[in-house]
Design a protein around this motif. Structure first.
Motif, PDB file in Angstrom:
ATOM      1  N   LEU A  89     -78.340 -26.034 -27.403  1.00  0.00           N
ATOM      2  CA  LEU A  89     -78.430 -27.464 -27.170  1.00  0.00           C
ATOM      3  C   LEU A  89     -79.265 -27.703 -28.522  1.00  0.00           C
ATOM      4  O   LEU A  89     -78.699 -28.836 -29.253  1.00  0.00           O
ATOM      5  CB  LEU A  89     -79.504 -27.843 -26.180  1.00  0.00           C
ATOM      6  CG  LEU A  89     -79.785 -29.511 -25.860  1.00  0.00           C
ATOM      7  CD1 LEU A  89     -78.507 -30.297 -25.755  1.00  0.00           C
ATOM      8  CD2 LEU A  89     -80.563 -29.746 -24.802  1.00  0.00           C
TER       9      LEU A  89
ATOM     10  N   PHE B  65     -81.847 -37.157 -26.758  1.00  0.00           N
ATOM     11  CA  PHE B  65     -81.588 -36.319 -25.481  1.00  0.00           C
ATOM     12  C   PHE B  65     -82.813 -35.938 -24.727  1.00  0.00           C
ATOM     13  O   PHE B  65     -83.667 -35.570 -25.484  1.00  0.00           O
ATOM     14  CB  PHE B  65     -80.638 -35.043 -25.939  1.00  0.00           C
ATOM     15  CG  PHE B  65     -79.314 -35.149 -26.484  1.00  0.00           C
ATOM     16  CD1 PHE B  65     -78.351 -35.265 -25.460  1.00  0.00           C
ATOM     17  CD2 PHE B  65     -79.224 -35.417 -27.622  1.00  0.00           C
ATOM     18  CE1 PHE B  65     -76.973 -35.558 -26.140  1.00  0.00           C
ATOM     19  CE2 PHE B  65     -78.039 -35.871 -28.081  1.00  0.00           C
ATOM     20  CZ  PHE B  65     -77.031 -35.823 -27.291  1.00  0.00           C
TER      21      PHE B  65
ATOM     22  N   ARG C  22     -76.636 -27.383 -31.525  1.00  0.00           N
ATOM     23  CA  ARG C  22     -75.635 -28.257 -31.376  1.00  0.00           C
ATOM     24  C   ARG C  22     -75.869 -29.560 -31.832  1.00  0.00           C
ATOM     25  O   ARG C  22     -75.147 -30.070 -32.523  1.00  0.00           O
ATOM     26  CB  ARG C  22     -74.888 -28.268 -29.961  1.00  0.00           C
ATOM     27  CG  ARG C  22     -73.202 -28.746 -29.999  1.00  0.00           C
ATOM     28  CD  ARG C  22     -72.663 -27.588 -30.539  1.00  0.00           C
ATOM     29  NE  ARG C  22     -71.100 -27.731 -30.638  1.00  0.00           N
ATOM     30  CZ  ARG C  22     -70.251 -27.154 -31.352  1.00  0.00           C
ATOM     31  NH1 ARG C  22     -70.688 -25.927 -32.100  1.00  0.00           N
ATOM     32  NH2 ARG C  22     -68.872 -27.440 -31.181  1.00  0.00           N
ATOM     33  N   THR C  23     -76.967 -30.034 -31.623  1.00  0.00           N
ATOM     34  CA  THR C  23     -77.578 -31.390 -31.974  1.00  0.00           C
ATOM     35  C   THR C  23     -78.087 -31.489 -33.303  1.00  0.00           C
ATOM     36  O   THR C  23     -78.149 -32.461 -33.837  1.00  0.00           O
ATOM     37  CB  THR C  23     -78.665 -32.044 -30.786  1.00  0.00           C
ATOM     38  OG1 THR C  23     -79.688 -30.992 -30.829  1.00  0.00           O
ATOM     39  CG2 THR C  23     -78.205 -32.070 -29.405  1.00  0.00           C
TER      40      THR C  23
ATOM     41  N   ARG D  74     -77.466 -39.875 -29.044  1.00  0.00           N
ATOM     42  CA  ARG D  74     -78.010 -39.039 -30.185  1.00  0.00           C
ATOM     43  C   ARG D  74     -79.483 -38.743 -29.691  1.00  0.00           C
ATOM     44  O   ARG D  74     -80.195 -38.128 -30.410  1.00  0.00           O
ATOM     45  CB  ARG D  74     -78.191 -40.067 -31.546  1.00  0.00           C
ATOM     46  CG  ARG D  74     -76.967 -40.332 -32.006  1.00  0.00           C
ATOM     47  CD  ARG D  74     -76.157 -39.112 -32.504  1.00  0.00           C
ATOM     48  NE  ARG D  74     -74.872 -39.422 -33.257  1.00  0.00           N
ATOM     49  CZ  ARG D  74     -73.684 -39.457 -32.600  1.00  0.00           C
ATOM     50  NH1 ARG D  74     -73.548 -39.012 -31.139  1.00  0.00           N
ATOM     51  NH2 ARG D  74     -72.572 -39.425 -33.059  1.00  0.00           N
TER      52      ARG D  74
ATOM     53  N   VAL E  52     -83.982 -34.435 -29.761  1.00  0.00           N
ATOM     54  CA  VAL E  52     -84.265 -33.649 -28.364  1.00  0.00           C
ATOM     55  C   VAL E  52     -85.582 -33.298 -27.900  1.00  0.00           C
ATOM     56  O   VAL E  52     -86.459 -32.707 -28.578  1.00  0.00           O
ATOM     57  CB  VAL E  52     -83.180 -32.253 -28.500  1.00  0.00           C
ATOM     58  CG1 VAL E  52     -83.566 -31.414 -27.127  1.00  0.00           C
ATOM     59  CG2 VAL E  52     -81.935 -32.253 -28.814  1.00  0.00           C
TER      60      VAL E  52
ATOM     61  N   THR F 101     -72.581 -30.695 -24.705  1.00  0.00           N
ATOM     62  CA  THR F 101     -73.125 -31.553 -26.142  1.00  0.00           C
ATOM     63  C   THR F 101     -72.115 -32.290 -26.685  1.00  0.00           C
ATOM     64  O   THR F 101     -72.478 -33.355 -27.047  1.00  0.00           O
ATOM     65  CB  THR F 101     -74.063 -30.428 -26.891  1.00  0.00           C
ATOM     66  OG1 THR F 101     -74.880 -29.589 -26.230  1.00  0.00           O
ATOM     67  CG2 THR F 101     -74.806 -31.358 -27.786  1.00  0.00           C
ATOM     68  N   ASP F 102     -71.023 -31.682 -26.719  1.00  0.00           N
ATOM     69  CA  ASP F 102     -70.027 -32.051 -27.636  1.00  0.00           C
ATOM     70  C   ASP F 102     -69.652 -33.479 -26.976  1.00  0.00           C
ATOM     71  O   ASP F 102     -69.283 -34.355 -27.411  1.00  0.00           O
ATOM     72  CB  ASP F 102     -69.113 -31.242 -27.861  1.00  0.00           C
ATOM     73  CG  ASP F 102     -69.262 -30.126 -29.092  1.00  0.00           C
ATOM     74  OD1 ASP F 102     -70.520 -30.353 -29.382  1.00  0.00           O
ATOM     75  OD2 ASP F 102     -68.513 -29.365 -29.207  1.00  0.00           O
TER      76      ASP F 102
ATOM     77  N   THR G 108     -80.838 -36.996 -34.704  1.00  0.00           N
ATOM     78  CA  THR G 108     -80.546 -36.841 -33.495  1.00  0.00           C
ATOM     79  C   THR G 108     -81.871 -36.118 -32.931  1.00  0.00           C
ATOM     80  O   THR G 108     -82.358 -35.195 -33.555  1.00  0.00           O
ATOM     81  CB  THR G 108     -79.273 -35.791 -33.295  1.00  0.00           C
ATOM     82  OG1 THR G 108     -78.094 -36.486 -33.614  1.00  0.00           O
ATOM     83  CG2 THR G 108     -79.140 -35.490 -31.889  1.00  0.00           C
TER      84      THR G 108
ATOM     85  N   LEU H 105     -72.355 -36.156 -27.354  1.00  0.00           N
ATOM     86  CA  LEU H 105     -72.112 -36.580 -28.936  1.00  0.00           C
ATOM     87  C   LEU H 105     -70.972 -37.501 -28.863  1.00  0.00           C
ATOM     88  O   LEU H 105     -71.120 -38.552 -29.718  1.00  0.00           O
ATOM     89  CB  LEU H 105     -72.078 -35.456 -29.676  1.00  0.00           C
ATOM     90  CG  LEU H 105     -73.582 -34.553 -29.735  1.00  0.00           C
ATOM     91  CD1 LEU H 105     -73.303 -33.395 -30.599  1.00  0.00           C
ATOM     92  CD2 LEU H 105     -74.670 -35.485 -30.492  1.00  0.00           C
TER      93      LEU H 105
END
Length: 345
Positions: free
Chosen positions: A209, A190, A212-213, A188, A221, A179-180, A219, A183
């Motif tokens: 996930l 996913f 983290r986002t 942004r 997901v 993820t990092d 962002t 990013l």
């Protein structure tokens, strides 16, 4: 009896022969060959005994030893599938450590890791010393171990484990690294191509996930489940990317390298180039990861070391010692499937 170079029968070497050759007592030979010498004889003496045993072709009489110990010196390794190379690595590592302790390992598949797994023997408790269960639901191995067999769980929820010990990979850090990485590239939006298997190991990935986002605003997901096959992943990805009215993802985070391969095929069908239009990541670092083009950015899992750690933990439990259960580190391998998102994204 063994056969000499001239074809005549020669007596099988005994521990007394090894003791004489190494200049030690038979008790010392027994300790060294039983791997119980630490703290009792010096490393130099242990090496001298091993060298003498190898030169003489000495092998301990395991049948007699097992009769004395009341053990079969056999462990069962239960895995969800025999076709996944990750589990082949787990078996290789487990068997390596087992051999060092004169143990055998029986490999047994339990479909999907959900079970319940059937007992492969008339009585597992009579035929086995312990069970290693890799990536299995805890209840799947209940029938195998009964109430008496020591159990070590691999890749399983430590809070809900039925085992005497649980050994895990640092899956949370693996997803954190993925993820990092994405990013930092500027992604942004996913698509999480998630395994449809209801399992702790995949739940961990989804939670990390999402967490983290969520640290960054704007962002998104979107999670799409898929069976762990290339074909199902292709269909699931293509359907997700064709869905109108939703933000088009610029990166697909896959729970497994097989799923990532399906995502590749879906992207190609839709005329999308990886990573120019879409970045894709996997998890496991199977041979597939370098067979696709561009090669896949994925998380490498140390399968053989994982099997070694698991078997070492089971042997520690059998010997009444405290097993090593610290999570094994994993590593992000950055390859050509990830890049900056399209300028218009």
């Amino acid at each position: 009896m063994t056969s000499g170079t001239d074809g005549t029968a020669t007596a099988r070497p005994t521990s007394r022969d090894v003791a004489r050759a190494a200049g030690v007592s038979q008790a010392a030979v027994s300790l060294v060959m039983g791997d119980k010498w630490r703290g009792r004889v010096s490393p130099a003496t242990a090496e001298r005994v091993r060298a003498a045993a190898q030169q003489l072709g000495y092998r301990p009489n395991l049948a007699a030893r097992n009769l004395r110990l009341g053990r079969t010196r056999t462990a069962l390794l239960v895995v969800p599938a025999l076709t996944n190379e990750f589990f082949a690595g787990v078996y290789t590592g487990a068997a390596r450590v087992a051999a060092q302790h004169d143990f055998g390992v029986v490999l047994y598949p339990s479909p999907d890791g959900v079970g319940p797994a059937r007992d492969p023997f008339p009585s597992a408790t009579a035929a086995l010393d312990g069970v290693l269960a890799s990536s299995m639901a805890a209840g799947a191995v209940t029938a195998l171990r009964g109430d008496g067999l020591p159990l070590v769980m691999l890749d399983s929820d430590p809070d809900g484990s039925l085992g005497a010990a649980t050994v895990n990979l640092d899956l949370t850090d693996g997803i954190r690294q993925i993820t990092d990485h994405l990013l930092a590239l500027g992604h942004r939006h996913f698509l999480h191509l998630a395994s449809a298997v209801d399992s702790w190991t995949f739940d961990v990935r989804a939670r990390e996930l999402a967490a983290r986002t969520a640290r960054l605003p704007d962002t998104t997901v979107r999670t799409v489940p898929s069976e762990l096959t290339v074909e199902d992943a292709l269909v699931a990805t293509e359907r997700a990317l064709r869905t109108s009215g939703l933000v088009r993802p610029t990166a697909i985070v896959c729970d497994d390298d097989k799923l990532a391969t399906g995502a590749y095929k879906a992207a190609r069908r839709l005329g999308l180039r990886i990573p120019d239009h879409l970045s894709v990541t996997g998890f496991d670092d199977l041979s597939l990861a370098t067979a696709v083009e561009p090669e896949l950015t994925t998380v490498r899992l140390p399968a053989e070391e994982f099997g070694e750690r698991g078997m070492a933990a089971l042997i520690a439990v059998l010997e009444g010692r405290e097993p090593e259960t610290a999570a094994l580190p994993v590593e992000l391998i950055v390859r050509g499937s990830t890049g900056r998102p399209p300028a218009a994204a």
